[in-house]
Design an enzyme around this catalytic site. Sequence first.
Site, short mmCIF file in Angstrom:
data_model
loop_
_atom_site.label_atom_id
_atom_site.label_comp_id
_atom_site.label_asym_id
_atom_site.label_seq_id
_atom_site.Cartn_x
_atom_site.Cartn_y
_atom_site.Cartn_z
N TRP A 184 -62.12 48.32 11.69
CA TRP A 184 -61.65 48.40 13.07
C TRP A 184 -62.64 47.73 14.02
O TRP A 184 -62.60 47.96 15.22
CB TRP A 184 -61.45 49.86 13.46
N GLU A 232 -39.77 69.13 22.95
CA GLU A 232 -40.96 69.20 23.80
C GLU A 232 -40.71 70.13 24.99
O GLU A 232 -39.73 70.00 25.71
CB GLU A 232 -41.32 67.81 24.30
N ASP A 237 -50.95 60.63 4.37
CA ASP A 237 -51.67 59.64 5.17
C ASP A 237 -52.82 59.07 4.35
O ASP A 237 -53.72 59.79 3.94
CB ASP A 237 -52.20 60.29 6.45
N HIS A 274 -50.11 55.56 15.30
CA HIS A 274 -50.69 55.71 13.97
C HIS A 274 -49.56 55.69 12.97
O HIS A 274 -48.51 56.30 13.19
CB HIS A 274 -51.50 57.00 13.86
N TYR A 299 -56.84 50.63 19.02
CA TYR A 299 -55.55 51.33 19.04
C TYR A 299 -55.72 52.76 18.52
O TYR A 299 -54.86 53.62 18.71
CB TYR A 299 -54.51 50.58 18.19
N GLU A 349 -41.29 75.35 20.81
CA GLU A 349 -42.42 74.41 20.65
C GLU A 349 -43.71 75.05 21.10
O GLU A 349 -44.76 74.91 20.46
CB GLU A 349 -42.13 73.13 21.44
N CYS A 404 -54.19 51.05 9.86
CA CYS A 404 -53.26 52.11 9.45
C CYS A 404 -51.93 51.58 8.91
O CYS A 404 -51.40 52.10 7.93
CB CYS A 404 -53.03 53.10 10.59
#
Length: 718
Positions: free
Chosen positions: A270, A477, A388, A365, A551, A482, A306
Amino acid sequence: RVRALGLGLGLGWVTLSHLHLHTKTLTFLSLTAHIVKVNSVDLMSEQSKQNRKEHHTDLYDGDDLILRRGQTFLMWLDLSRPFDPTTDKLHLELKTGAAPEVPKGTLAIIPLVDELQDDRWEAKIVKEEGDRVQLSVNSIPTAVIGIYRLSVVTSGQEAELTSIHQPADNIYMLFNPWCEDDAVFMDEEEERKEYVLNDIGRLYYGTEQQIGVRTWNFGQFSGGMLASCLFVLEKSGTPASGWGSPVNIVRVVSAMINSPDDAGVVEGNWSGDYSDGTSPAAWSGSVEILNNYHDGGGTPVRYGQCWVFSGVTTTVLRCLGIPTRSVTNFSSAHDTDVSLTTDVYLDESLDPLDSLNVDSIWNFHVWNDCWMSRPDLPPGMGGWQAVDATPQETSQGTFRCGPAPLTALRSGQVYLQHDCPFVFAEVNSDKIYWQRNLDGTFTQIHNEKHIVGHHISTKAVGSDERYDITHLYKQPEGSEEERIAVETASRYGSKPETYSAPSAEDVSVQVTLDGDGPLMGSDAELSITFTNGSSEQRSVFLHSQVAVMYYTGVHKATLRRDRTEVDLPPDSVTSVEWTLLYETYQGQLIDQAALMLTLSGRVSQTQQVLATQFSFRLKTPDLLIKPIGKAAVGKTMKAEISFTNPLPHTLKAVMLRIEGLGLLSIRKIAVGDIASQASFSRIETIVPTLSGPRKLLASLDCEELTQVHGVVSVLVGE
């Protein structure tokens, strides 16, 4: 002593004991001669044959026998004589791993039976033609995946005398999403076509207001890919006995796609300096990366970020048979202290304390979802699991993440494995602002509840449209459900006392941009909108700071700071225009051209604190690709690739990369320099090798301008 005369034995003078031994040898040879032997084995492994088609493996390049577990397959045995079931015995052995053992599932002994039953390793004779027999062989749906070595063992009534035939060709066993008893079973055929069989996809990037997309060649069926993907598993050093569980496999792959602790496939970078490798933005697919890793004996490929980690993960897991998709989360939090909140620290003057602000919010991401059951967890946790491969935080001492069930993330059940706290914070943490007091302690002054986890995106099934799957990761949201999930999760974090009753607020601030946002090479213009919900006058003393960001949300450099007072009439909406000149950011940007505007301030009349951060990017132009002529297999066609430099200065040492599955292998072209506002055009010759709908991809690689790419659909005739 007896003279062996007239026997044709040529023994001369022998003792009776010698004659007895020789007689036993003759008996053994006689019995062995009567054992049916296997002369050859036809695995029926060609792409066009029944095995490959019924197992949905006919897209893999080459003629190896590639099977999916929990399903029958056929083979022909060419014997030394016709098979007699009354006297002849036959069984198969399949071995995988370094030290095959039956209890570990790495050795399968497959008996010959009259009728096949599910969930058993068994074989049945289904056809006889003279000295040839055809076997139907059944594998179990929990079989270890990988490379198997076959042995065919025959014997007679004297079971201790056997004949063993070992074909030279190996058998490849994969997960089976078409088998109801396999842990990766997926019910809908259209979804199986997308998440297992589709070898091209879409990756999303940018910001939540400016979502960009690029096409990615997964290429899981290309030549050498299956060998490369299994090589990744072998390099992990994990025992083959654990390769029957998709949970274990995705843990291994998540660790092996990155390089920090196990010399995995891709080395992350990065820094913005890729001079000793390939820029992450230059890759358009996984094939070259995995082949380079395999051919290099396990040397990590430079470089990735990523979306590269995610694209390669999709390739490997689809190749092995696990339904997988690449997923992008916009405004994705990186929680470094397991607080399940994203913490921003300010000094007494409300300026950011960069040394303490180690939590970050990435503009975007990219990770993966994988489909599987979770028998290791309470009922209801099967289905999509977040995985991930980007190296961020360690899991049980290794840089990996997941599988984390989306059902658990949605409800805040972060105590379930694997790595639910980290993924939950990525998609649903609150941003907490802390102000330093004169005595060095910190006081919570503001809480932004709806900042993290927006427009979670993946490619739609059967189309190139973007499919928003935010609802799978979190409740609506701002809903009561939530809020309950967030507060439930926080109780298992390192700051369980974070949440208290909110204070009254009557002024709010919001940052917006027009249209698709500013273009690279032009001034960036944003609008800051204040809403005064009070019937009284309000005044805000506003601090603003714009910074160049990776980013990933990591700060690189501050470009400008401003302080201004804004008066807000009663019951009003007030907009302030904010402009960043090109001259200010010229030469300062890095990958993704990402910027962040941080606003903080206090309402003079009420001491209410306002704080928000807004990420945006400068949009880059596309590469334009235009097919020329009719496309047909084996026939020459052309494609024109064009681009205009939008910057007011020359692009140096530009490289062009083009590729397309079934169209052409990766081609790298040195373009040279492109002057300011100048256009570049090049015509490339292509000879398609596969028919059907294809995509031609191109990307531009240079230091001054990244994320320039293009794609065009090409329909190739027979």
